[in-house]
Design a protein around this motif. Structure first.
Motif, PDB file in Angstrom:
ATOM      1  N   GLY A  49       4.304 -15.483  -7.732  1.00 12.92           N
ATOM      2  CA  GLY A  49       3.680 -16.207  -6.630  1.00 12.92           C
ATOM      3  C   GLY A  49       4.399 -16.076  -5.309  1.00 12.92           C
ATOM      4  N   VAL A  50       5.320 -15.123  -5.190  1.00  8.69           N
ATOM      5  CA  VAL A  50       6.009 -14.892  -3.921  1.00  8.69           C
ATOM      6  C   VAL A  50       5.106 -14.039  -3.026  1.00  8.69           C
ATOM      7  CG1 VAL A  50       7.978 -13.737  -2.851  1.00  8.69           C
ATOM      8  CG2 VAL A  50       8.299 -15.088  -4.929  1.00  8.69           C
ATOM      9  N   TYR A  51       5.025 -14.388  -1.757  1.00 11.17           N
ATOM     10  CA  TYR A  51       4.222 -13.592  -0.827  1.00 11.17           C
ATOM     11  C   TYR A  51       4.873 -13.588   0.547  1.00 11.17           C
ATOM     12  CZ  TYR A  51       2.413 -18.271   0.352  1.00 11.17           C
ATOM     13  OH  TYR A  51       2.304 -19.597   0.703  1.00 11.17           O
ATOM     14  N   PHE A  52       4.563 -12.534   1.307  1.00  7.51           N
ATOM     15  CA  PHE A  52       5.097 -12.367   2.657  1.00  7.51           C
ATOM     16  C   PHE A  52       3.935 -12.058   3.592  1.00  7.51           C
ATOM     17  CE2 PHE A  52       8.328 -11.112  -0.381  1.00  7.51           C
ATOM     18  CZ  PHE A  52       9.418 -11.869   0.030  1.00  7.51           C
ATOM     19  N   GLU A  53       3.854 -12.785   4.689  1.00  8.31           N
ATOM     20  CA  GLU A  53       2.758 -12.625   5.645  1.00  8.31           C
ATOM     21  C   GLU A  53       3.323 -12.276   7.016  1.00  8.31           C
ATOM     22  OE1 GLU A  53      -0.360 -15.834   3.687  1.00  8.31           O
ATOM     23  OE2 GLU A  53       1.029 -16.507   5.247  1.00  8.31           O
ATOM     24  N   GLY A  54       2.705 -11.298   7.665  1.00 10.62           N
ATOM     25  CA  GLY A  54       3.166 -10.886   8.982  1.00 10.62           C
ATOM     26  C   GLY A  54       2.014 -10.538   9.902  1.00 10.62           C
ATOM     27  N   ARG A  55       2.361 -10.274  11.163  1.00  7.28           N
ATOM     28  CA  ARG A  55       1.392  -9.876  12.176  1.00  7.28           C
ATOM     29  C   ARG A  55       1.890  -8.597  12.842  1.00  7.28           C
ATOM     30  NH1 ARG A  55       2.136 -13.081  16.218  1.00  7.28           N
ATOM     31  NH2 ARG A  55       0.145 -12.684  17.250  1.00  7.28           N
ATOM     32  N   PHE A  56       0.966  -7.722  13.175  1.00  9.18           N
ATOM     33  CA  PHE A  56       1.353  -6.500  13.872  1.00  9.18           C
ATOM     34  C   PHE A  56       0.202  -6.028  14.749  1.00  9.18           C
ATOM     35  CE2 PHE A  56      -0.876  -5.038  10.147  1.00  9.18           C
ATOM     36  CZ  PHE A  56      -1.527  -3.877  10.533  1.00  9.18           C
ATOM     37  N   ARG A  57       0.546  -5.174  15.684  1.00  6.43           N
ATOM     38  CA  ARG A  57      -0.450  -4.558  16.558  1.00  6.43           C
ATOM     39  C   ARG A  57      -0.359  -3.051  16.388  1.00  6.43           C
ATOM     40  NH1 ARG A  57       1.290  -6.477  20.837  1.00  6.43           N
ATOM     41  NH2 ARG A  57       2.538  -4.701  21.536  1.00  6.43           N
ATOM     42  N   GLY A  58      -1.527  -2.405  16.219  1.00  7.59           N
ATOM     43  CA  GLY A  58      -1.530  -0.959  16.077  1.00  7.59           C
ATOM     44  C   GLY A  58      -2.465  -0.494  14.976  1.00  7.59           C
ATOM     45  N   THR A  59      -2.396   0.798  14.686  1.00  5.68           N
ATOM     46  CA  THR A  59      -3.314   1.411  13.723  1.00  5.68           C
ATOM     47  C   THR A  59      -2.702   1.594  12.341  1.00  5.68           C
ATOM     48  OG1 THR A  59      -2.615   3.628  14.413  1.00  5.68           O
ATOM     49  CG2 THR A  59      -4.502   2.651  15.570  1.00  5.68           C
ATOM     50  N   SER A  60      -1.421   1.226  12.182  1.00  6.31           N
ATOM     51  CA  SER A  60      -0.781   1.390  10.875  1.00  6.31           C
ATOM     52  C   SER A  60       0.381   0.419  10.740  1.00  6.31           C
ATOM     53  CB  SER A  60      -0.290   2.831  10.687  1.00  6.31           C
ATOM     54  OG  SER A  60       0.660   3.174  11.680  1.00  6.31           O
ATOM     55  N   VAL A  61       0.747   0.154   9.486  1.00  7.69           N
ATOM     56  CA  VAL A  61       1.889  -0.709   9.211  1.00  7.69           C
ATOM     57  C   VAL A  61       2.548  -0.236   7.921  1.00  7.69           C
ATOM     58  CG1 VAL A  61       0.554  -2.421   7.893  1.00  7.69           C
ATOM     59  CG2 VAL A  61       2.680  -3.111   9.022  1.00  7.69           C
ATOM     60  N   GLY A  62       3.876  -0.294   7.904  1.00  9.31           N
ATOM     61  CA  GLY A  62       4.631   0.051   6.714  1.00  9.31           C
ATOM     62  C   GLY A  62       5.185  -1.202   6.055  1.00  9.31           C
ATOM     63  N   ILE A  63       5.258  -1.176   4.726  1.00  9.89           N
ATOM     64  CA  ILE A  63       5.803  -2.288   3.949  1.00  9.89           C
ATOM     65  C   ILE A  63       6.971  -1.741   3.140  1.00  9.89           C
ATOM     66  CG2 ILE A  63       5.314  -4.017   2.190  1.00  9.89           C
ATOM     67  CD1 ILE A  63       2.310  -3.651   3.048  1.00  9.89           C
ATOM     68  N   SER A  64       8.173  -2.180   3.471  1.00  9.26           N
ATOM     69  CA  SER A  64       9.375  -1.654   2.824  1.00  9.26           C
ATOM     70  C   SER A  64       9.806  -2.568   1.683  1.00  9.26           C
ATOM     71  CB  SER A  64      10.512  -1.512   3.841  1.00  9.26           C
ATOM     72  OG  SER A  64      10.199  -0.526   4.802  1.00  9.26           O
ATOM     73  N   LEU A  65      10.031  -1.950   0.522  1.00  8.49           N
ATOM     74  CA  LEU A  65      10.369  -2.681  -0.697  1.00  8.49           C
ATOM     75  C   LEU A  65      11.492  -1.981  -1.444  1.00  8.49           C
ATOM     76  CD1 LEU A  65       6.791  -3.332  -2.117  1.00  8.49           C
ATOM     77  CD2 LEU A  65       8.434  -5.120  -1.589  1.00  8.49           C
ATOM     78  N   ASN A  66      12.158  -2.752  -2.294  1.00  9.88           N
ATOM     79  CA  ASN A  66      13.096  -2.194  -3.256  1.00  9.88           C
ATOM     80  C   ASN A  66      12.839  -2.911  -4.577  1.00  9.88           C
ATOM     81  OD1 ASN A  66      15.192  -0.973  -4.608  1.00  9.88           O
ATOM     82  ND2 ASN A  66      16.796  -2.176  -3.612  1.00  9.88           N
ATOM     83  N   ASP A  67      11.940  -2.359  -5.392  1.00 10.24           N
ATOM     84  CA  ASP A  67      11.518  -3.042  -6.614  1.00 10.24           C
ATOM     85  C   ASP A  67      10.865  -2.036  -7.560  1.00 10.24           C
ATOM     86  OD1 ASP A  67      10.544  -4.661  -8.613  1.00 10.24           O
ATOM     87  OD2 ASP A  67       9.708  -6.159  -7.272  1.00 10.24           O
ATOM     88  N   SER A  68      11.509  -1.776  -8.673  1.00  9.92           N
ATOM     89  CA  SER A  68      10.980  -0.828  -9.655  1.00  9.92           C
ATOM     90  C   SER A  68      10.349  -1.529 -10.850  1.00  9.92           C
ATOM     91  CB  SER A  68      12.107   0.100 -10.143  1.00  9.92           C
ATOM     92  OG  SER A  68      12.648   0.841  -9.077  1.00  9.92           O
ATOM     93  N   THR A  69      10.079  -2.835 -10.723  1.00  6.60           N
ATOM     94  CA  THR A  69       9.606  -3.617 -11.864  1.00  6.60           C
ATOM     95  C   THR A  69       8.232  -4.228 -11.657  1.00  6.60           C
ATOM     96  OG1 THR A  69      11.888  -4.166 -12.467  1.00  6.60           O
ATOM     97  CG2 THR A  69      10.154  -5.583 -13.356  1.00  6.60           C
ATOM     98  N   ASN A  70       7.951  -4.715 -10.455  1.00  9.81           N
ATOM     99  CA  ASN A  70       6.801  -5.586 -10.250  1.00  9.81           C
ATOM    100  C   ASN A  70       5.553  -4.889  -9.715  1.00  9.81           C
ATOM    101  OD1 ASN A  70       7.642  -8.469 -10.871  1.00  9.81           O
ATOM    102  ND2 ASN A  70       9.348  -7.788  -9.598  1.00  9.81           N
ATOM    103  N   TYR A  71       4.472  -5.671  -9.705  1.00  7.49           N
ATOM    104  CA  TYR A  71       3.178  -5.257  -9.170  1.00  7.49           C
ATOM    105  C   TYR A  71       2.877  -6.122  -7.945  1.00  7.49           C
ATOM    106  CZ  TYR A  71       2.315  -2.837 -13.615  1.00  7.49           C
ATOM    107  OH  TYR A  71       2.398  -1.997 -14.706  1.00  7.49           O
ATOM    108  N   TYR A  72       2.290  -5.494  -6.919  1.00 11.26           N
ATOM    109  CA  TYR A  72       1.999  -6.192  -5.669  1.00 11.26           C
ATOM    110  C   TYR A  72       0.593  -5.851  -5.187  1.00 11.26           C
ATOM    111  CZ  TYR A  72       7.110  -6.720  -5.153  1.00 11.26           C
ATOM    112  OH  TYR A  72       8.435  -7.021  -5.334  1.00 11.26           O
ATOM    113  N   ASP A  73      -0.027  -6.809  -4.508  1.00  7.97           N
ATOM    114  CA  ASP A  73      -1.248  -6.540  -3.755  1.00  7.97           C
ATOM    115  C   ASP A  73      -0.903  -6.474  -2.274  1.00  7.97           C
ATOM    116  OD1 ASP A  73      -3.039  -6.313  -5.818  1.00  7.97           O
ATOM    117  OD2 ASP A  73      -3.753  -8.379  -5.705  1.00  7.97           O
ATOM    118  N   VAL A  74      -1.463  -5.478  -1.586  1.00  9.94           N
ATOM    119  CA  VAL A  74      -1.318  -5.343  -0.138  1.00  9.94           C
ATOM    120  C   VAL A  74      -2.644  -5.750   0.494  1.00  9.94           C
ATOM    121  CG1 VAL A  74      -0.904  -3.757   1.773  1.00  9.94           C
ATOM    122  CG2 VAL A  74       0.359  -3.480  -0.378  1.00  9.94           C
TER     123      VAL A  74
END
Length: 205
Positions: A49-74
């Motif tokens: 149930g951990v989540y991260f919410e952000g705001r950005f301006r532009g045509t693309s965004v990168g999401i940086s992670l270090n996790d070889s175990t879990n599943y995420y929705d973008v």
């Protein structure tokens, strides 16, 4: 050489060594992302149930992670655009968006009491910018429970998940009853639950 002149020479030397301007530290992940989950100051976590919410301006965004175990929705602007499966140490990019202001949300679907995940931050694409993070919601709800609260296997269409990807692939804490209730009430939520760990006794005694 006077003390004033010596001081001026020292300052000039320091400016030259630093490339002519003072170094500016990169913003931390929690400076640019809102979260209500159980996350350490190092932006590491194991709980569902951990989540991260952000705001950005532009045509693309990168999401940086270090996790070889879990599943995420973008999610972009409230719509799920991708599911990340054990992404490892990487920056996942969402591209070809309209050149406007957007919201990005990364939601941890699975449980990982045996492994630590880490959110590194959001990255703006070329010509874009990461904006100030969304404000916390007025309502805050904490859910304490076990596998039902964690959303254990809640996406599976069969009782046995072994034939359709396993439990982790078929678990989504962001669609658990706690998450759905919170969204209906426009509330942030925190899930304190692991499958098999009960409030009175654990599974199997």
């Amino acid at each position: 050489m006077s003390r004033v002149t010596a001081a001026a020479v020292l300052v000039a030397a320091l400016v030259t060594l630093s490339g002519g301007s003072a170094a500016v530290s990169a913003p931390g992940a929690l400076d640019q992302a809102h979260t209500a989950g159980r996350v350490t100051k190092q932006v590491q976590y194991t709980w569902p149930g951990v989540y991260f919410e952000g705001r950005f301006r532009g045509t693309s965004v990168g999401i940086s992670l270090n996790d070889s175990t879990n599943y995420y929705d973008v999610q972009i602007d409230g719509r799920t655009v991708s599911t990340l499966t054990k992404p490892g140490r990487t920056t996942y990019w969402v591209r070809n968006l309209s050149n406007a202001e957007h919201r990005v949300r990364l939601a941890k679907r699975s449980e990982s009491p045996w492994a630590v995940g880490e959110f590194v931050g959001f990255v703006a694409g070329s010509g874009g910018a990461v904006l100030s993070k969304p404000v916390a919601r007025t309502r805050q709800i904490e859910f304490i429970g076990d596998s039902l609260t964690a959303g254990y296997g809640n996406m599976s269409t069969t009782r046995d998940c072994s034939t359709n990807g396993g439990v982790d692939r078929n678990t989504n804490a962001d669609l658990s009853f706690g998450a759905l209730t919170s969204r209906a009430l426009n509330a942030d939520y925190q899930i304190n639950a692991f499958s098999g760990r009960g409030m009175v006794r654990n599974y199997g005694g």
